[in-house]
Design a protein around this motif. Structure first.
Motif: not given
Ligand SMILES: N[C@@H](CCC(=O)N[C@@H](CS)C(=O)NCC(=O)O)C(=O)O
Length: 219
Positions: A53-59
């Protein structure tokens, strides 16, 4: 929505860097392979909490699909998904051993990998669905996943003798990590009750140092 307020720690240059979590059955497959190949100590793990449900900025700077595992190789290439990372690790190991070159053995291993990988995919989706608010959950799709998981376990049980007899490959590792995920997240299913021979195979396989070194953990 972005999950991570702070970006993941930077990859270390000149090392194998793995976007990692102790809870992911896909990451576990990579780490079991790394242990079996004698490469585990060469991997710098970057603890990365992800969600569908989300986005991991670093990944997402290195993997636009937002998936773990993601491996940054020593020369800076970002590799995904799990199968490719395992194949890469096998190719750089002193003694590659997890992807049998001979046709028949390779087909058998890839087929087991497909069963283990497909079961893992299904279970991760199922768990996500289960964690949604009850009003939003689809009972229909969860019942179908239940049937497909049971059928897959039955199929694997019918192949236990071959799983036991074949030399270790990525196929058995994928199956074992899927079964380990059942123990971790689907304890209430009591899957061993319906497939005891598969349960016994898993309990033996799970004693391998590579499996014990990668037991899933909540924290
Ligand atoms: N097909 C991928 C699946 C990996 C996957 O689904 N990983 C989960 C964690 S267990 C993930 O990264 N989920 C985040 C997302 O779907 O955005 C692979 O084989 O590596």
């Amino acid at each position: 929505m972005t999950l991570s307020a702070t970006p993941a720690p930077s990859p270390l240059p000149g090392r194998l860097n793995l976007f990692w979590s102790p809870r992911s059955p896909f990451v576990r497959r990579v780490m079991v392979a790394a242990h079996e190949l004698g490469l585990a100590q060469d991997i710098h793990r970057i603890d990365t909490a992800v969600a569908m449900t989300g986005c991991h900025a670093g990944l997402m700077q290195v993997n636009p699909l937002n998936k773990i595992p993601t491996l940054i190789t020593e020369d800076g290439a970002a590799l995904f998904d799990t199968m490719l990372i395992c194949e890469y690790l096998d190719s750089v190991a002193a003694v590659p051993s997890l992807f049998p070159p001979a046709r028949a053995a390779r087909l058998q291993s890839m087929r087991w990998h497909a069963l283990g990988h497909g079961l893992t995919d299904l279970l991760v989706l199922w768990r996500n669905e289960r964690n949604r608010p009850p009003a939003k959950q689809s009972g229909e799709v969860m019942r179908a996943w239940d049937s497909k998981a049971s059928a897959t376990l039955g199929q694997l049980q019918s192949e236990v003798a071959a799983l036991q007899a074949a030399p270790l490959s990525i196929g058995q590792i994928a199956v074992a990590c899927a079964l380990g995920y059942l123990d971790f997240r689907f304890e209430q299913m009591r899957w061993r009750d319906s497939v005891p021979a598969l349960g016994a195979w898993f309990d033996g396989f799970n004693q391998r140092a590579s499996m014990q070194a990668t037991l899933p953990a909540l924290a």
